[in-house]
Scaffold this motif. Structure first.
Motif, PDB file in Angstrom:
ATOM      1  N   LEU A 137       0.829  -1.199   0.000  1.00 45.95           N
ATOM      2  CA  LEU A 137       0.000   0.000   0.000  1.00 45.95           C
ATOM      3  C   LEU A 137       0.870   1.257   0.000  1.00 45.95           C
ATOM      4  O   LEU A 137       0.596   2.214  -0.727  1.00 45.95           O
ATOM      5  CB  LEU A 137      -0.952  -0.005   1.191  1.00 45.95           C
ATOM      6  CG  LEU A 137      -1.962   1.134   1.246  1.00 45.95           C
ATOM      7  CD1 LEU A 137      -2.813   1.170  -0.032  1.00 45.95           C
ATOM      8  CD2 LEU A 137      -2.840   0.992   2.467  1.00 45.95           C
ATOM      9  N   LYS A 138       1.940   1.242   0.781  1.00 41.85           N
ATOM     10  CA  LYS A 138       2.849   2.393   0.808  1.00 41.85           C
ATOM     11  C   LYS A 138       3.477   2.608  -0.565  1.00 41.85           C
ATOM     12  O   LYS A 138       3.619   3.747  -1.024  1.00 41.85           O
ATOM     13  CB  LYS A 138       3.944   2.185   1.854  1.00 41.85           C
ATOM     14  CG  LYS A 138       3.434   2.233   3.269  1.00 41.85           C
ATOM     15  CD  LYS A 138       4.543   1.955   4.258  1.00 41.85           C
ATOM     16  CE  LYS A 138       3.988   1.901   5.669  1.00 41.85           C
ATOM     17  NZ  LYS A 138       5.010   1.606   6.660  1.00 41.85           N
ATOM     18  N   LYS A 139       3.850   1.519  -1.237  1.00 38.38           N
ATOM     19  CA  LYS A 139       4.456   1.643  -2.573  1.00 38.38           C
ATOM     20  C   LYS A 139       3.460   2.225  -3.565  1.00 38.38           C
ATOM     21  O   LYS A 139       3.834   3.051  -4.401  1.00 38.38           O
ATOM     22  CB  LYS A 139       4.969   0.288  -3.058  1.00 38.38           C
ATOM     23  CG  LYS A 139       6.199  -0.199  -2.310  1.00 38.38           C
ATOM     24  CD  LYS A 139       6.835  -1.407  -2.964  1.00 38.38           C
ATOM     25  CE  LYS A 139       5.974  -2.634  -2.834  1.00 38.38           C
ATOM     26  NZ  LYS A 139       6.632  -3.853  -3.318  1.00 38.38           N
ATOM     27  N   TRP A 140       2.191   1.817  -3.492  1.00 33.58           N
ATOM     28  CA  TRP A 140       1.186   2.367  -4.397  1.00 33.58           C
ATOM     29  C   TRP A 140       0.972   3.845  -4.139  1.00 33.58           C
ATOM     30  O   TRP A 140       0.820   4.639  -5.075  1.00 33.58           O
ATOM     31  CB  TRP A 140      -0.127   1.598  -4.289  1.00 33.58           C
ATOM     32  CG  TRP A 140      -0.122   0.389  -5.156  1.00 33.58           C
ATOM     33  CD1 TRP A 140      -0.043  -0.914  -4.764  1.00 33.58           C
ATOM     34  CD2 TRP A 140      -0.175   0.360  -6.592  1.00 33.58           C
ATOM     35  NE1 TRP A 140      -0.041  -1.743  -5.865  1.00 33.58           N
ATOM     36  CE2 TRP A 140      -0.125  -0.987  -6.991  1.00 33.58           C
ATOM     37  CE3 TRP A 140      -0.256   1.339  -7.567  1.00 33.58           C
ATOM     38  CZ2 TRP A 140      -0.154  -1.376  -8.327  1.00 33.58           C
ATOM     39  CZ3 TRP A 140      -0.280   0.952  -8.902  1.00 33.58           C
ATOM     40  CH2 TRP A 140      -0.237  -0.394  -9.256  1.00 33.58           C
ATOM     41  N   ASN A 141       0.964   4.251  -2.885  1.00 35.21           N
ATOM     42  CA  ASN A 141       0.815   5.670  -2.565  1.00 35.21           C
ATOM     43  C   ASN A 141       1.976   6.475  -3.142  1.00 35.21           C
ATOM     44  O   ASN A 141       1.779   7.560  -3.692  1.00 35.21           O
ATOM     45  CB  ASN A 141       0.695   5.887  -1.059  1.00 35.21           C
ATOM     46  CG  ASN A 141      -0.660   5.475  -0.537  1.00 35.21           C
ATOM     47  OD1 ASN A 141      -1.655   5.530  -1.247  1.00 35.21           O
ATOM     48  ND2 ASN A 141      -0.714   5.042   0.708  1.00 35.21           N
ATOM     49  N   VAL A 142       3.176   5.937  -3.041  1.00 35.21           N
ATOM     50  CA  VAL A 142       4.344   6.598  -3.634  1.00 35.21           C
ATOM     51  C   VAL A 142       4.215   6.635  -5.157  1.00 35.21           C
ATOM     52  O   VAL A 142       4.540   7.634  -5.802  1.00 35.21           O
ATOM     53  CB  VAL A 142       5.657   5.909  -3.195  1.00 35.21           C
ATOM     54  CG1 VAL A 142       6.841   6.440  -3.975  1.00 35.21           C
ATOM     55  CG2 VAL A 142       5.871   6.097  -1.698  1.00 35.21           C
ATOM     56  N   ALA A 143       3.719   5.554  -5.742  1.00 33.46           N
ATOM     57  CA  ALA A 143       3.538   5.516  -7.195  1.00 33.46           C
ATOM     58  C   ALA A 143       2.596   6.630  -7.648  1.00 33.46           C
ATOM     59  O   ALA A 143       2.842   7.284  -8.671  1.00 33.46           O
ATOM     60  CB  ALA A 143       3.006   4.152  -7.624  1.00 33.46           C
ATOM     61  N   PHE A 144       1.524   6.865  -6.905  1.00 40.89           N
ATOM     62  CA  PHE A 144       0.601   7.949  -7.264  1.00 40.89           C
ATOM     63  C   PHE A 144       1.254   9.318  -7.094  1.00 40.89           C
ATOM     64  O   PHE A 144       1.002  10.236  -7.882  1.00 40.89           O
ATOM     65  CB  PHE A 144      -0.692   7.847  -6.460  1.00 40.89           C
ATOM     66  CG  PHE A 144      -1.558   6.695  -6.870  1.00 40.89           C
ATOM     67  CD1 PHE A 144      -1.911   6.493  -8.197  1.00 40.89           C
ATOM     68  CD2 PHE A 144      -2.015   5.795  -5.934  1.00 40.89           C
ATOM     69  CE1 PHE A 144      -2.711   5.428  -8.588  1.00 40.89           C
ATOM     70  CE2 PHE A 144      -2.816   4.721  -6.310  1.00 40.89           C
ATOM     71  CZ  PHE A 144      -3.156   4.536  -7.639  1.00 40.89           C
ATOM     72  N   GLU A 145       2.113   9.460  -6.091  1.00 36.50           N
ATOM     73  CA  GLU A 145       2.846  10.715  -5.928  1.00 36.50           C
ATOM     74  C   GLU A 145       3.785  10.936  -7.116  1.00 36.50           C
ATOM     75  O   GLU A 145       3.891  12.051  -7.632  1.00 36.50           O
ATOM     76  CB  GLU A 145       3.652  10.688  -4.628  1.00 36.50           C
ATOM     77  CG  GLU A 145       2.820  10.809  -3.382  1.00 36.50           C
ATOM     78  CD  GLU A 145       3.661  10.704  -2.113  1.00 36.50           C
ATOM     79  OE1 GLU A 145       4.836  11.140  -2.138  1.00 36.50           O
ATOM     80  OE2 GLU A 145       3.147  10.170  -1.115  1.00 36.50           O
ATOM     81  N   ILE A 146       4.447   9.866  -7.553  1.00 42.35           N
ATOM     82  CA  ILE A 146       5.332   9.958  -8.709  1.00 42.35           C
ATOM     83  C   ILE A 146       4.539  10.312  -9.965  1.00 42.35           C
ATOM     84  O   ILE A 146       4.972  11.133 -10.775  1.00 42.35           O
ATOM     85  CB  ILE A 146       6.120   8.644  -8.890  1.00 42.35           C
ATOM     86  CG1 ILE A 146       7.094   8.463  -7.734  1.00 42.35           C
ATOM     87  CG2 ILE A 146       6.849   8.605 -10.235  1.00 42.35           C
ATOM     88  CD1 ILE A 146       7.727   7.081  -7.656  1.00 42.35           C
ATOM     89  N   GLN A 147       3.366   9.719 -10.112  1.00 40.13           N
ATOM     90  CA  GLN A 147       2.507  10.032 -11.251  1.00 40.13           C
ATOM     91  C   GLN A 147       2.199  11.527 -11.279  1.00 40.13           C
ATOM     92  O   GLN A 147       2.314  12.168 -12.328  1.00 40.13           O
ATOM     93  CB  GLN A 147       1.215   9.237 -11.194  1.00 40.13           C
ATOM     94  CG  GLN A 147       0.233   9.605 -12.299  1.00 40.13           C
ATOM     95  CD  GLN A 147      -1.105   8.897 -12.175  1.00 40.13           C
ATOM     96  OE1 GLN A 147      -1.230   7.894 -11.487  1.00 40.13           O
ATOM     97  NE2 GLN A 147      -2.106   9.429 -12.828  1.00 40.13           N
TER      98      GLN A 147
END
Length: 96
Positions: A67-77
């Motif tokens: 979940l933390k990685k997905w949240n970071v992925a959205f920040e990167i997006q």
């Protein structure tokens, strides 16, 4: 960083262990990463292609970090969208 040929070999070996549609998804992720990088002056599109392809292999499964990685992925997006001045979805083929 693996070469394109090494990335394809990594995917092939992973597919032998765990066949499924995720392999085609990985190839598509690589292509999407390449397209996004081509819109950014500082990114290398070849590197994005290769790392995009093997990303799914490296993060397969769900654990306490997923979940933390997905949240970071959205920040990167969001960061990339600000840098290229448009939604990443607007440059992807066959996405509306």
């Amino acid at each position: 960083m693996p070469s394109l040929e090494e990335a394809k070999l990594i995917l092939k070996k992973a597919e032998e262990l765990n066949p499924g549609p995720w392999v085609q998804h990985s190839l598509y992720v690589g292509k999407v990463a390449e397209l996004i990088a081509k819109k950014d002056k500082e990114l290398n599109s070849h590197t994005a292609l290769v790392l995009g392809m093997v990303d799914v292999v490296m993060r397969y499964g769900f654990n306490e970090f997923t979940l933390k990685k997905w949240n970071v992925a959205f920040e990167i997006q969001r960061c990339f969208e600000e840098r290229i001045g448009t939604s990443i979805y607007s440059i992807l083929p066959n996405i509306k």
